[in-house]
Design an enzyme around this catalytic site. Structure first.
Site, PDB file in Angstrom:
ATOM      1  N   CYS A 157     -28.441   3.862 -81.942  1.00 52.67           N
ATOM      2  CA  CYS A 157     -27.327   4.371 -82.761  1.00 52.67           C
ATOM      3  C   CYS A 157     -26.789   3.337 -83.739  1.00 52.67           C
ATOM      4  O   CYS A 157     -26.040   3.685 -84.657  1.00 52.67           O
ATOM      5  CB  CYS A 157     -26.200   4.863 -81.861  1.00 52.67           C
ATOM      6  SG  CYS A 157     -26.665   6.337 -80.982  1.00 52.67           S
TER       7      CYS A 157
HETATM    8  N1  COA Z   1     -21.351  22.812 -69.257  1.00 49.19           N
HETATM    9  C1  COA Z   1     -20.396  22.939 -68.305  1.00 49.19           C
HETATM   10  N2  COA Z   1     -20.078  21.955 -67.450  1.00 49.19           N
HETATM   11  C2  COA Z   1     -20.762  20.795 -67.554  1.00 49.19           C
HETATM   12  C3  COA Z   1     -21.769  20.599 -68.510  1.00 49.19           C
HETATM   13  C4  COA Z   1     -22.059  21.667 -69.389  1.00 49.19           C
HETATM   14  N3  COA Z   1     -23.002  21.559 -70.328  1.00 49.19           N
HETATM   15  N4  COA Z   1     -22.260  19.347 -68.387  1.00 49.19           N
HETATM   16  C5  COA Z   1     -21.591  18.763 -67.384  1.00 49.19           C
HETATM   17  N5  COA Z   1     -20.684  19.649 -66.862  1.00 49.19           N
HETATM   18  C6  COA Z   1     -19.762  19.428 -65.756  1.00 49.19           C
HETATM   19  C7  COA Z   1     -20.272  18.368 -64.789  1.00 49.19           C
HETATM   20  O1  COA Z   1     -21.130  18.942 -63.837  1.00 49.19           O
HETATM   21  C8  COA Z   1     -18.994  17.865 -64.189  1.00 49.19           C
HETATM   22  O2  COA Z   1     -18.561  18.766 -63.178  1.00 49.19           O
HETATM   23  P1  COA Z   1     -17.826  18.238 -61.855  1.00 49.19           P
HETATM   24  O3  COA Z   1     -16.545  17.620 -62.355  1.00 49.19           O
HETATM   25  O4  COA Z   1     -17.644  19.476 -61.074  1.00 49.19           O
HETATM   26  O5  COA Z   1     -18.760  17.236 -61.243  1.00 49.19           O
HETATM   27  C9  COA Z   1     -17.981  17.954 -65.330  1.00 49.19           C
HETATM   28  O6  COA Z   1     -18.528  18.910 -66.248  1.00 49.19           O
HETATM   29  C10 COA Z   1     -17.755  16.645 -66.024  1.00 49.19           C
HETATM   30  O7  COA Z   1     -19.014  16.060 -66.346  1.00 49.19           O
HETATM   31  P2  COA Z   1     -19.155  14.638 -67.017  1.00 49.19           P
HETATM   32  O8  COA Z   1     -20.599  14.340 -67.228  1.00 49.19           O
HETATM   33  O9  COA Z   1     -18.340  13.666 -66.260  1.00 49.19           O
HETATM   34  O10 COA Z   1     -18.481  14.966 -68.441  1.00 49.19           O
HETATM   35  P3  COA Z   1     -17.780  14.009 -69.445  1.00 49.19           P
HETATM   36  O11 COA Z   1     -16.390  14.406 -69.584  1.00 49.19           O
HETATM   37  O12 COA Z   1     -18.091  12.575 -69.187  1.00 49.19           O
HETATM   38  O13 COA Z   1     -18.519  14.408 -70.818  1.00 49.19           O
HETATM   39  C11 COA Z   1     -20.202  13.539 -72.297  1.00 49.19           C
HETATM   40  C12 COA Z   1     -19.910  14.229 -70.967  1.00 49.19           C
HETATM   41  C13 COA Z   1     -21.690  13.244 -72.389  1.00 49.19           C
HETATM   42  C14 COA Z   1     -19.788  14.450 -73.428  1.00 49.19           C
HETATM   43  C15 COA Z   1     -19.377  12.233 -72.386  1.00 49.19           C
HETATM   44  O14 COA Z   1     -19.501  11.512 -71.191  1.00 49.19           O
HETATM   45  C16 COA Z   1     -19.763  11.345 -73.526  1.00 49.19           C
HETATM   46  O15 COA Z   1     -19.899  11.752 -74.665  1.00 49.19           O
HETATM   47  N6  COA Z   1     -19.883  10.034 -73.243  1.00 49.19           N
HETATM   48  C17 COA Z   1     -20.139   9.037 -74.274  1.00 49.19           C
HETATM   49  C18 COA Z   1     -21.573   9.065 -74.525  1.00 49.19           C
HETATM   50  C19 COA Z   1     -21.984   8.308 -75.743  1.00 49.19           C
HETATM   51  O16 COA Z   1     -21.230   7.942 -76.599  1.00 49.19           O
HETATM   52  N7  COA Z   1     -23.262   8.102 -75.800  1.00 49.19           N
HETATM   53  C20 COA Z   1     -23.857   7.507 -76.901  1.00 49.19           C
HETATM   54  C21 COA Z   1     -25.040   8.322 -77.116  1.00 49.19           C
HETATM   55  S1  COA Z   1     -25.969   7.660 -78.391  1.00 49.19           S
END
Ligand code: COA
Length: 374
Positions: A157
Site C-alpha cells: 500500500c
Molecule cells: N459481514 C458480517 N459480519 C462480519 C463480516 C461480514 N463480512 N466480517 C466479519 N464479521 C463479523 C466477525 O465475525 C465478528 O463477529 P464477532 O464479533 O461475533 O466475532 C465481527 O464482525 C467483527 O469482526 P472484525 O474482523 O473484528 O471486524 P473489524 O471491526 O475489525 O473490521 C476490517 C474488519 C477489516 C474492516 C477492519 O479490521 C480493518 O479495516 N482493519 C484495518 C485493515 C487495514 O487497514 N489493512 C490494510 C490493508 S492494505
C-alpha cells in the site's frame, strides 16, 4: 538555484465496471448457501463449520466502503467462480496494467504540461505486477515514448509514496530529471471473494504523478515536496504468499494464503500508534505543526482508521473536505488510494498552503510526504 522538487501533475484512470456492496453481499451469501448445502452432512455431524452470511451494514460500518470499481466484473459475482475472469493477452499487445497506467500517465503529463519525451524515468509503483519481467514500467516507457529508464517497485500500500521518495532522490542525484510514478492497481485479482472477512475490501484503479524540479516546471498547480519519510517494520498481519515459488509446491499453489489475507483488528491496533509516532517525529524534525496542514490525503483502507489519524493531527470537528474520503466509492485501492484523494481534492488550496500525502499498510509500511502549494 532553486533545488525544490514538485509533484507537477496527477492522473487517474477509473475502471469502467463497478460492484456495489449489495451485489457483492448477494453473491457471497449465494456462495454460503451453496457451500452449506454441499457440506450438509459434515456440518450436521460437526466436522465442518457452516459459513455465515456477510452483510452490507457490517461492511459499511466497519470499513466505510460502499462500492468499488473493477477492471472486469465477469466471474466475481458468480458463486461458482468468485474471481475476475480475464483473457490472457498476447506478448505483443499492451498488458492490462500498462494500459490502465498509460491512461493515468497521459492525464498527469497533460496537467504537468509535458510531453512523454520530456520524461526520463518511469517508475511503476504498486502492490502487484502481473509478471516478473520485463518491467511494466519499461513497457509503459516504450508505449508512451519516454526516454531514459524504467523499473517496477513493490511496497504494497505504500508503493506510490515510496515511489515519489525514490523519484525525488534520483532527481536530486542527477540520475533523472522528470519522473512518472504510476500505480496501476488490479487488487480484485488478489481478493479472496469467498472470505467473509475480506471479500469487500478492494477495488481497481490506476493513478500517476509527475515528479520534477520546480525550476522549469510548467504546471499551474505544482506541489512542492517539503519533506518525505518512509518507514517499514516487518509484520505477518497483512500478507499474500503469491509468488514465483508457488508452482514448486503444486498441492498448495492455489491455496487461500496465496491471496490477500489479514488480521484486520490487529492491523488497526498496531498500525495506528506507528502512524502517530511516525508523523509526530516527521513534523517535529521539520519544525512544523500538524495543525498547519490544510489537507490530509490519507491512505484509503478504512474510514474509522482515517478518522483516528485526522483527530490526532487536527483535533475534533474537522470539515470532511480537509481529509477527503474516496474509499466509499473506490474501496481500498492499495497504493493508489491517497493519490486518488490528492488528484480529486485539491480545490480551495491557496499558494503557500501545506498538505500531507500519507499511505500505510502491509509490510508494515508508512510513507508520508509533506507538500506545499507553490
Ligand atoms: N459481514 C458480517 N459480519 C462480519 C463480516 C461480514 N463480512 N466480517 C466479519 N464479521 C463479523 C466477525 O465475525 C465478528 O463477529 P464477532 O464479533 O461475533 O466475532 C465481527 O464482525 C467483527 O469482526 P472484525 O474482523 O473484528 O471486524 P473489524 O471491526 O475489525 O473490521 C476490517 C474488519 C477489516 C474492516 C477492519 O479490521 C480493518 O479495516 N482493519 C484495518 C485493515 C487495514 O487497514 N489493512 C490494510 C490493508 S492494505
Amino acid at each position: 538555484m532553486d533545488n525544490s522538487i514538485v509533484i507537477s501533475g496527477t492522473g487517474l484512470f477509473t475502471p469502467p465496471e463497478s460492484i456495489s456492496n449489495e451485489e457483492l453481499v448477494e453473491s457471497f451469501n449465494a456462495f454460503v448457501d451453496l457451500f452449506n448445502r454441499q457440506h450438509e452432512g459434515e456440518i450436521s455431524s460437526g466436522h465442518v463449520e457452516p459459513l455465515a452470511y456477510s452483510s452490507c451494514e457490517f461492511i459499511e460500518k466497519a470499513s466505510g466502503i460502499k462500492h468499488r470499481y473493477v477492471m472486469v466484473r465477469d466471474g466475481i459475482l458468480d458463486p461458482e467462480i468468485m474471481m475476475p475472469l480475464m483473457d490472457e493477452r498476447a506478448a505483443d499487445s499492451l498488458s492490462v496494467q500498462a494500459e490502465m497506467g498509460l491512461l493515468a500517465a497521459q492525464q498527469a503529463l497533460a496537467e504537468a504540461d509535458l510531453d512523454a519525451a520530456d520524461i526520463d524515468l518511469v517508475i511503476v509503483a504498486c502492490a502487484y505486477t502481473q509478471r516478473a519481467y520485463p518491467a511494466v514500467a519499461i513497457e509503459i516507457q516504450q508505449a508512451l515514448g519516454c526516454r531514459g529508464f524504467g523499473f517496477d517497485m513493490q511496497v504494497a500500500c505504500s508503493s506510490a509514496t515510496f515511489g515519489v521518495s525514490a523519484a525525488q532522490g534520483l532527481i536530486q542525484q542527477g540520475a533523472a530529471s522528470r519522473v512518472l510514478v504510476i500505480s496501476p492497481e488490479i487488487c480484485s485479482a488478489q481478493v479472496n471473494y469467498r472470505d467473509r472477512d475480506s471479500h469487500f475490501i478492494f477495488g481497481d484503479v490506476a493513478t500517476a504523478m509527475v515528479v520534477e524540479r520546480l525550476q522549469g516546471c510548467r504546471s499551474h498547480l505544482p506541489l512542492q515536496i517539503i519533506g518525505q519519510r518512509c518507514i517499514t517494520e516487518y509484520s505477518n498481519n497483512i500478507r499474500s504468499n503469491f509468488g514465483f515459488l508457488n508452482r514448486c509446491t503444486p498441492a498448495t499453489a492455489y491455496a487461500a494464503d496465496k491471496l490477500f489475507h489479514q488480521q484486520g483488528r490487529k492491523v488497526f491496533k498496531e498500525l495506528l500508534p506507528m502512524i502517530y509516532s511516525h508523523l509526530d517525529s516527521q513534523f517535529a524534525d521539520a519544525g512544523l505543526e500538524p495543525a498547519m496542514m490544510k489537507r490530509l490525503w490519507l491512505h484509503q483502507a478504512n474510514i474509522n482508521m482515517n478518522q483516528f489519524v485526522v483527530k490526532k493531527l487536527l483535533g475534533e470537528d474537522v470539515p470532511p473536505d480537509m481529509a477527503p474520503i474516496v474509499l466509499d466509492t473506490y474501496a481500498n485501492t492499495a497504493s493508489a488510494g491517497s493519490v486518488i484523494a490528492l488528484h480529486k481534492c485539491r480545490e480551495g488550496l491557496r499558494s503557500g498552503d501545506m498538505g500531507l500525502l500519507c499511505s500505510f499498510g502491509a509490510g508494515y509500511s508508512i510513507g508520508s510526504i509533506i507538500l506545499k502549494t507553490v
